[in-house]
Design an enzyme around this catalytic site. Sequence first.
Site, PDB file in Angstrom:
ATOM      1  N   ARG A  35     -11.085   5.554  21.601  1.00  0.00           N
ATOM      2  CA  ARG A  35     -10.852   6.015  20.230  1.00  0.00           C
ATOM      3  C   ARG A  35      -9.465   5.647  19.722  1.00  0.00           C
ATOM      4  NH1 ARG A  35     -14.314  10.417  18.399  1.00  0.00           N
ATOM      5  NH2 ARG A  35     -16.349   9.602  18.930  1.00  0.00           N
ATOM      6  N   ARG A  39      -8.782   9.062  13.524  1.00  0.00           N
ATOM      7  CA  ARG A  39      -8.090   9.902  12.530  1.00  0.00           C
ATOM      8  C   ARG A  39      -6.657  10.265  12.883  1.00  0.00           C
ATOM      9  NH1 ARG A  39     -12.924  14.035  12.304  1.00  0.00           N
ATOM     10  NH2 ARG A  39     -12.891  13.285  14.440  1.00  0.00           N
ATOM     11  N   ARG A  48     -10.042   5.726   5.385  1.00  0.00           N
ATOM     12  CA  ARG A  48     -11.077   6.757   5.288  1.00  0.00           C
ATOM     13  C   ARG A  48     -11.068   7.506   3.952  1.00  0.00           C
ATOM     14  NH1 ARG A  48     -14.558   9.205   5.887  1.00  0.00           N
ATOM     15  NH2 ARG A  48     -14.759  10.741   7.527  1.00  0.00           N
ATOM     16  N   ASP A  84     -19.946   2.867  15.742  1.00  0.00           N
ATOM     17  CA  ASP A  84     -20.251   4.169  16.311  1.00  0.00           C
ATOM     18  C   ASP A  84     -21.434   4.063  17.255  1.00  0.00           C
ATOM     19  OD1 ASP A  84     -19.394   7.133  16.122  1.00  0.00           O
ATOM     20  OD2 ASP A  84     -21.571   7.157  16.215  1.00  0.00           O
ATOM     21  N   TYR A 160     -28.780  12.352  21.962  1.00  0.00           N
ATOM     22  CA  TYR A 160     -28.546  12.510  20.509  1.00  0.00           C
ATOM     23  C   TYR A 160     -29.854  12.467  19.728  1.00  0.00           C
ATOM     24  CZ  TYR A 160     -23.456  12.374  20.496  1.00  0.00           C
ATOM     25  OH  TYR A 160     -22.136  12.683  20.668  1.00  0.00           O
TER      26      TYR A 160
END
Length: 357
Positions: A35, A39, A48, A84, A160
């Site tokens: 990652r 963010r 973003r 992703d 998922y």
Amino acid sequence: MNQGSAASQGLLEGNRFIRACLRKPVDRTPVWFLRQAGRYMQEYRDVRKHHTLIEICKKPELAAEVTITAAERLGVDAAIIFADLLLPLEPMGLDFEFQAGEGPVVHHPVRTAEDVKALRTDRADALAYVAQAIEKVAGHFKDRLGIIGFCGAPFTLASYMIEGGGSRNYIETKQLMYRNPTAWSSLLDKLVTVLTAYCRLQVDAGADVIQIFDSWVGSLSLSDYREYAFDASRRLVRAVQAMGVPVIHFGVETAGLLEQMSQTGADVIGLDWHQPLDVAWRSVGHTRAVQGNLDPITLFAPEEILELKVKEILRLANGRPGHIFNLGHGIVPATPVENVASVVKMVHGFRLEEANV
Ligand code: CP3
């Protein structure tokens, strides 16, 4: 190749990240972060503001920009393509979205044999936008950095699809697994088909290495891992290796699974932070490279502590070829970016001889 005679003798051929994946000697331990584009980084937050996560993934110029900016800002040895894990769900026929603060939500989770049957396996080409982003990143970095493509492992993606999002206890997933093993193995087979095609797109576009994230596999006992997840992972690992690239296989809370994960044949095993690196490497076996394994929350510690922890890991690696420095899991959003950049300097500045005096 600009490394003169050493390169022509093959001594320094390839960048240090790829060399470490293949357990060849390196001049410095290579480092990158799970990652690394996210963010915690102002540059990412700026992008973003104007685009959703999915928009960034689907616009190759944006995905490439985010990937390149993070790798250059940190000075790392590898760039992981911005994408992703869940993207392959869409061409299989499952819609999902990212809800603010809640993570991914799959609208009609897979719960029955009929649901599995309805999943499509013939549309991996719809993921060509990821390949286009990889082409741009590979064109930018040439051979300077390793370019990492990635996908989810069959078990983690299945979880998922079945849970409809993240989960604490994986009750729906395990119910399908135990109650309907035929549907379960059909689901994993379908995932292997789609993920193999998806990885092929990424390798053809210039990915040097593929990382297979089995992030939630630690929810399984060793016997269930062997019975319900291992074979599909092994087939995917082998299929990707047949494309001519090394595979990194990563999971979290895998202390009890490492030996078996290593049996997938993956070139590199990603380690979480729960065991000392040398102990985990012994479980994996020294015939594999390892990647890890700093606790991501150590990045909030004062510099002296952070440095101690980084050096501890490097000392445990003990100069053995085949160590890639990384975190044990992804960088969290509040992480101070300067601490991440400091770790890169610490890793690149490390000399085993000095550490031992
Ligand atoms: O720099 C990089 O590492 C590349 C980008 C990347 C993303 N997701 C972008 C992203 C990678 C490698 C992933 C993989 C991924 N996605 C995994 C496996 C890695 C792991 O952590 O074990 C998983 C489980 C996912 C699924 C996923 N995506 C979740 C659970 C979430 C929500 C988490 C959260 O913090 O909100 C995401 C969203 C996501 N994917 C973000 C990023 C940068 C953050 C959300 C945003 O920007 O809005």
